[in-house]
Motif scaffolding. Structure first.
Motif, PDB file in Angstrom:
ATOM      1  N   MET A   1       0.686  -1.317   0.106  1.00  0.00           N
ATOM      2  CA  MET A   1       0.008   0.014   0.011  1.00  0.00           C
ATOM      3  C   MET A   1       0.951   1.335   0.044  1.00  0.00           C
ATOM      4  N   ARG A   2       0.375   2.249  -0.960  1.00  0.00           N
ATOM      5  CA  ARG A   2       1.208   3.501  -0.819  1.00  0.00           C
ATOM      6  C   ARG A   2       0.455   4.455   0.113  1.00  0.00           C
ATOM      7  N   ILE A   3       1.097   4.975   0.997  1.00  0.00           N
ATOM      8  CA  ILE A   3       0.507   5.893   2.223  1.00  0.00           C
ATOM      9  C   ILE A   3       0.931   7.216   2.171  1.00  0.00           C
ATOM     10  N   LEU A   4       0.263   8.042   2.325  1.00  0.00           N
ATOM     11  CA  LEU A   4       0.397   9.534   2.452  1.00  0.00           C
ATOM     12  C   LEU A   4      -0.150   9.759   3.845  1.00  0.00           C
ATOM     13  N   LEU A   5       0.963  10.367   4.751  1.00  0.00           N
ATOM     14  CA  LEU A   5       0.552  10.883   6.147  1.00  0.00           C
ATOM     15  C   LEU A   5       0.808  12.480   6.016  1.00  0.00           C
ATOM     16  N   LEU A   6      -0.348  13.024   6.558  1.00  0.00           N
ATOM     17  CA  LEU A   6      -0.258  14.608   6.513  1.00  0.00           C
ATOM     18  C   LEU A   6       0.065  15.098   7.955  1.00  0.00           C
TER      19      LEU A   6
ATOM     20  N   SER B   1       3.077  17.477  10.682  1.00  0.00           N
ATOM     21  CA  SER B   1       4.587  17.774  10.784  1.00  0.00           C
ATOM     22  C   SER B   1       4.880  17.604  12.199  1.00  0.00           C
ATOM     23  N   GLY B   2       4.061  16.998  13.112  1.00  0.00           N
ATOM     24  CA  GLY B   2       4.342  16.973  14.570  1.00  0.00           C
ATOM     25  C   GLY B   2       5.122  15.862  15.004  1.00  0.00           C
ATOM     26  N   GLY B   3       5.045  15.666  16.458  1.00  0.00           N
ATOM     27  CA  GLY B   3       5.651  14.708  17.051  1.00  0.00           C
ATOM     28  C   GLY B   3       4.662  13.219  16.805  1.00  0.00           C
ATOM     29  N   ARG B   4       3.322  13.654  16.817  1.00  0.00           N
ATOM     30  CA  ARG B   4       2.227  12.765  16.475  1.00  0.00           C
ATOM     31  C   ARG B   4       2.709  11.910  15.275  1.00  0.00           C
ATOM     32  N   GLU B   5       3.018  12.926  14.301  1.00  0.00           N
ATOM     33  CA  GLU B   5       3.047  12.287  12.837  1.00  0.00           C
ATOM     34  C   GLU B   5       4.420  11.492  12.996  1.00  0.00           C
ATOM     35  N   HIS B   6       5.502  12.010  13.554  1.00  0.00           N
ATOM     36  CA  HIS B   6       6.800  11.094  13.589  1.00  0.00           C
ATOM     37  C   HIS B   6       6.328   9.853  14.226  1.00  0.00           C
ATOM     38  N   ALA B   7       5.585   9.697  15.233  1.00  0.00           N
ATOM     39  CA  ALA B   7       5.366   8.601  15.897  1.00  0.00           C
ATOM     40  C   ALA B   7       4.508   7.666  14.970  1.00  0.00           C
ATOM     41  N   LEU B   8       3.486   8.246  14.252  1.00  0.00           N
ATOM     42  CA  LEU B   8       2.779   7.301  13.358  1.00  0.00           C
ATOM     43  C   LEU B   8       3.766   6.768  12.182  1.00  0.00           C
ATOM     44  N   ALA B   9       4.614   7.760  11.702  1.00  0.00           N
ATOM     45  CA  ALA B   9       5.444   7.510  10.533  1.00  0.00           C
ATOM     46  C   ALA B   9       6.500   6.194  11.217  1.00  0.00           C
TER      47      ALA B   9
ATOM     48  N   ARG C   1       5.383   2.074   0.411  1.00  0.00           N
ATOM     49  CA  ARG C   1       5.937   3.335   0.173  1.00  0.00           C
ATOM     50  C   ARG C   1       5.134   4.434   0.969  1.00  0.00           C
ATOM     51  N   LEU C   2       5.944   5.224   1.824  1.00  0.00           N
ATOM     52  CA  LEU C   2       5.518   6.095   2.665  1.00  0.00           C
ATOM     53  C   LEU C   2       5.861   7.564   2.189  1.00  0.00           C
ATOM     54  N   TYR C   3       4.800   8.421   2.032  1.00  0.00           N
ATOM     55  CA  TYR C   3       4.914   9.854   1.748  1.00  0.00           C
ATOM     56  C   TYR C   3       4.454  10.735   2.927  1.00  0.00           C
ATOM     57  N   LEU C   4       5.278  11.738   3.098  1.00  0.00           N
ATOM     58  CA  LEU C   4       4.766  12.755   4.336  1.00  0.00           C
ATOM     59  C   LEU C   4       4.667  14.228   3.700  1.00  0.00           C
ATOM     60  N   ALA C   5       3.766  14.779   4.068  1.00  0.00           N
ATOM     61  CA  ALA C   5       3.323  16.110   3.732  1.00  0.00           C
ATOM     62  C   ALA C   5       3.104  16.869   4.636  1.00  0.00           C
TER      63      ALA C   5
ATOM     64  N   THR D   1      11.405  12.868  10.435  1.00  0.00           N
ATOM     65  CA  THR D   1      10.898  11.740   9.496  1.00  0.00           C
ATOM     66  C   THR D   1      11.777  11.591   8.193  1.00  0.00           C
ATOM     67  N   THR D   2      12.784  12.245   8.080  1.00  0.00           N
ATOM     68  CA  THR D   2      13.588  12.276   6.936  1.00  0.00           C
ATOM     69  C   THR D   2      13.583  10.917   6.283  1.00  0.00           C
ATOM     70  N   LEU D   3      14.256   9.997   7.396  1.00  0.00           N
ATOM     71  CA  LEU D   3      14.630   8.567   6.964  1.00  0.00           C
ATOM     72  C   LEU D   3      13.564   7.669   6.896  1.00  0.00           C
ATOM     73  N   LEU D   4      12.238   7.989   7.058  1.00  0.00           N
ATOM     74  CA  LEU D   4      10.941   7.238   7.459  1.00  0.00           C
ATOM     75  C   LEU D   4      10.232   7.160   5.862  1.00  0.00           C
ATOM     76  N   GLY D   5      10.389   8.140   5.200  1.00  0.00           N
ATOM     77  CA  GLY D   5       9.590   8.166   3.679  1.00  0.00           C
ATOM     78  C   GLY D   5       9.848   9.533   3.060  1.00  0.00           C
ATOM     79  N   THR D   6       9.349   9.514   1.788  1.00  0.00           N
ATOM     80  CA  THR D   6       9.476  10.614   0.890  1.00  0.00           C
ATOM     81  C   THR D   6       8.721  11.874   1.401  1.00  0.00           C
ATOM     82  N   HIS D   7       9.336  13.158   1.482  1.00  0.00           N
ATOM     83  CA  HIS D   7       8.808  14.303   1.883  1.00  0.00           C
ATOM     84  C   HIS D   7       8.348  15.281   0.860  1.00  0.00           C
ATOM     85  N   CYS D   8       7.134  15.840   0.970  1.00  0.00           N
ATOM     86  CA  CYS D   8       6.543  16.453  -0.051  1.00  0.00           C
ATOM     87  C   CYS D   8       6.218  18.037   0.513  1.00  0.00           C
ATOM     88  N   PRO D   9       6.681  18.960   0.124  1.00  0.00           N
ATOM     89  CA  PRO D   9       6.645  20.360   0.775  1.00  0.00           C
ATOM     90  C   PRO D   9       5.307  20.962   0.677  1.00  0.00           C
ATOM     91  N   ILE D  10       4.226  20.328   1.295  1.00  0.00           N
ATOM     92  CA  ILE D  10       3.131  20.655   0.886  1.00  0.00           C
ATOM     93  C   ILE D  10       2.175  20.911   2.316  1.00  0.00           C
TER      94      ILE D  10
END
Ligand code: AMP
Ligand code: GLY
Length: 425
Positions: A1-6, A8-16, A27-31, A37-46
Motif C-alpha cells: 500500500m502507498r500511504i500519505l501521512l499529513l 509535521s508534529g511529534g504525533r506524525e513522527h510516531a505514526l510514521a 511506500r510512505l510519503y509525508l506532507a 521523519t526524513t529517513l522514514l519516507g519521501t517528503h513533499c513540501p505541501i
C-alpha cells in the motif's frame, strides 16, 4: 500500500515510525513531515491545508491511503474534497468527514451530541449574541469556578476556567461581543466545572465497529506541579496506573459504545480516530472533549505501546472490517518528556541548532518542531522534540526519558522534570 501521512508534529513522527515498520506499507510519503521523519519516507513540501496540491500528489503518486494527522484539514472537509476528485473515489482516508469532525470543531455540536445520546458530561448551556442577557444572568447565578468554551477550533486556547464571576463576565463579553476567538467563537458553551483527574482514551472506528488503543495521561501545563499556562502538552504516560478494569468498563459501556452508536443513529459516517478527553470524578468518567484525531504527545506513548500492525488496523477501518481486528499492547509502561523552546507557550525563538541527536540509547526521539537546513537540525516550533522510554514502571520510564533529554541540547531548552509525578515511587 502507498500511504500519505499529513502533518509535521511529534504525533506524525510516531505514526510514521510505526507505519514504516509494517510489511503492508510499500511506500510512505509525508506532507510536510519534519527533520525527524526524513529517513522514514519521501517528503513533499505541501501544507496540510492545501487540498488541491494534496489531491494532485495522490493522483501522481498513486496513493492508496491518506492518514490525516491534525484536525484542521478534517474540520475543513479534506475527506469530501479528495473523494470527489476524479480518480480518487476509492482512496482510503483515515479521518472523518466534515460533519463527524464537528465533534472537535464545535463545542456546541459535541455537547448536544452527548446530551442526545446520554453520554456523561458536565452540565452546560449555550449562549450567543441572541441570548446574551440571559447568559449574563446565568453566569451571575452560577457557582464557581465556571468553565467558558468558545465554539470552533481555537488550538486549545478557547477554554477559560473562571474563578470569579467578574472574570467569567469579562470572558463572556470578549468571546461574544469582541469575537476574540473568531466568528465561530461568538457561540459559547458555559459548563459546570468538574474536579478530578484527566485521562485520554483513543478509539479507532469504521463507523460501526471499533477498537480501543491504550489510554494515556498528558501534562498540559508549562510548569512543574501542573502550574502556569496551558500548552499543547509537555509529556505523557501510558498506561495510567489508576485505570483498572472497572473504570475501563464504565468508559467503554457509558461512553465509547454510545458514541459509536450515536454517530450511526445520527447518520454520520466516521472512519478514523476518536480521541476522548475524560475527567474522572471519584471513579466516574465524564467527557470533557472529543477530538477527531490522535493526541500529541499522547500518540508518542500510545503508538509505541501498540504491538499490532497499525497499517492492518487502519486498512480494516477503511474497509469497514474492524470487527476482525484485535489490538495487542506492550504491557510495559511508556513515558514521554517534551523539550520546548524557552518562552513557549508565549513568544519563543526558532532556528537554534540541536545537538546530541546521535547519542546511542534505547529511547525513541520524536521530533515535533524541527527542520533540516544545510545538514543541521534546527528548532522550528515551540514544542521541539520528545523522548519516549519504556520500562517496567512509570518511574523507571520517566527517569530514562529525563536522562536522555539531558544529552540533547539547544539554546533556551526547557523540559518539565516531573512528568508522571503522581505515579512516581
Ligand atoms: P478542552 O479544550 O475542552 O480540552 O479544555 C481544555 C482544558 O480545560 C481541559 O484539558 C481541562 O483541563 C479543562 N477543562 C475543560 N472543561 C472542563 C470542565 N468542565 N471542568 C474542569 N476542567 C475543564
Ligand atoms: N494533548 C492534547 C491534544 O492533542 O489535544
Amino acid at each position: 500500500m502507498r500511504i500519505l501521512l499529513l502533518g509535521s508534529g511529534g504525533r506524525e513522527h510516531a505514526l510514521a515510525w510505526k507505519i514504516s515498520q509494517s510489511p503492508l506499507c510499500t511506500r510512505l510519503y509525508l506532507a510536510p513531515g519534519n527533520a525527524g521523519t526524513t529517513l522514514l519516507g519521501t517528503h513533499c513540501p505541501i501544507a496540510v491545508t492545501d487540498f488541491e496540491a494534496i489531491a494532485s500528489l495522490c493522483l501522481k503518486e498513486q496513493i492508496d491511503m491518506v492518514i490525516v494527522g491534525p484536525e484542521e484539514p478534517l474540520v475543513n472537509g479534506i475527506r469530501e474534497f479528495l473523494t470527489k476528485q476524479q480518480g480518487l473515489e476509492s482512496l482510503k482516508i483515515i479521518g472523518p468527514g466534515k460533519v463527524g469532525a464537528q465533534l472537535e470543531g464545535s463545542k456546541a455540536f459535541a455537547k448536544s451530541f452527548m446530551e442526545r445520546h446520554g453520554i456523561p458530561t458536565a452540565r452546560y448551556k449555550e449562549f450567543s449574541a441572541a441570548n446574551y442577557e440571559q447568559g449574563v444572568a446565568y453566569l451571575q447565578a452560577h457557582p464557581l469556578p465556571i468553565v467558558l468554551k468558545a465554539d470552533g477550533l481555537a488550538a486549545g486556547k478557547g477554554v477559560l476556567i473562571c474563578e470569579t464571576t467578574q472574570e467569567a463576565l469579562q470572558g463572556f463579553e470578549a468571546m461574544i461581543r469582541e469575537a476574540r476567538f473568531g466568528e465561530a467563537g461568538k457561540k459559547v458553551v458555559v459548563e459546570q466545572f468538574l474536579k478530578g483527574i484527566e485521562i485520554s482514551v483513543f478509539v479507532l472506528t469504521d463507523g460501526t465497529n471499533y477498537v480501543l488503543l491504550p489510554e494515556a495521561k498528558d501534562y498540559k501545563r508549562i510548569g512543574v506541579g501542573d502550574k502556569g499556562l496551558n500548552t499543547g502538552g509537555m509529556g505523557a504516560v501510558s498506561p495510567v496506573p489508576f485505570v483498572d478494569a472497572t473504570l475501563w468498563s464504565k468508559i467503554e459501556q457509558r461512553v465509547v459504545i454510545p458514541t459509536i452508536n450515536g454517530l450511526q443513529q445520527d447518520g454520520i459516517p466516521y472512519c478514523g480516530f476518536v480521541f476522548i478527553g475524560f475527567m474522572i470524578v471519584k471513579g466516574e468518567p465524564f467527557v470533557i472533549e472529543y477530538n477527531c484525531r490522535m493526541g500529541d504527545p499522547e500518540t508518542e506513548v500510545v503508538i509505541p505501546r501498540l504491538a499490532s500492525d497499525l497499517v492492518a488496523l487502519l486498512d480494516a477501518a477503511a474497509l469497514g472490517q474492524l470487527q476482525k481486528q484485535r489490538v495487542e499492547v506492550d504491557p510495559r509502561a511508556a513515558c514521554t518528556v517534551v523539550a520546548v523552546s524557552g518562552g513557549y507557550p508565549e513568544d519563543y525563538k526558532k532556528g537554534y541548532p540541536i545537538s546530541g541527536l546521535d547519542q546511542p540509547h534505547e529511547s525513541l526521539v520524536f521530533h515535533m518542531g524541527t527542520t533540516r537546513h544545510e545538514g543541521q537540525v534546527l528548532t522550528s516550533g515551540g514544542r521541539v522534540l520528545t523522548v519516549t522510554s519504556f520500562a517496567s514502571s512509570v518511574t523507571e520510564a520517566a527517569a530514562r526519558s529525563q536522562q536522555v533529554q539531558q544529552t540533547i541540547q539547544f539554546n533556551d531548552k526547557y523540559c518539565r522534570t516531573d512528568i508522571g509525578y503522581e505515579f512516581l515511587k
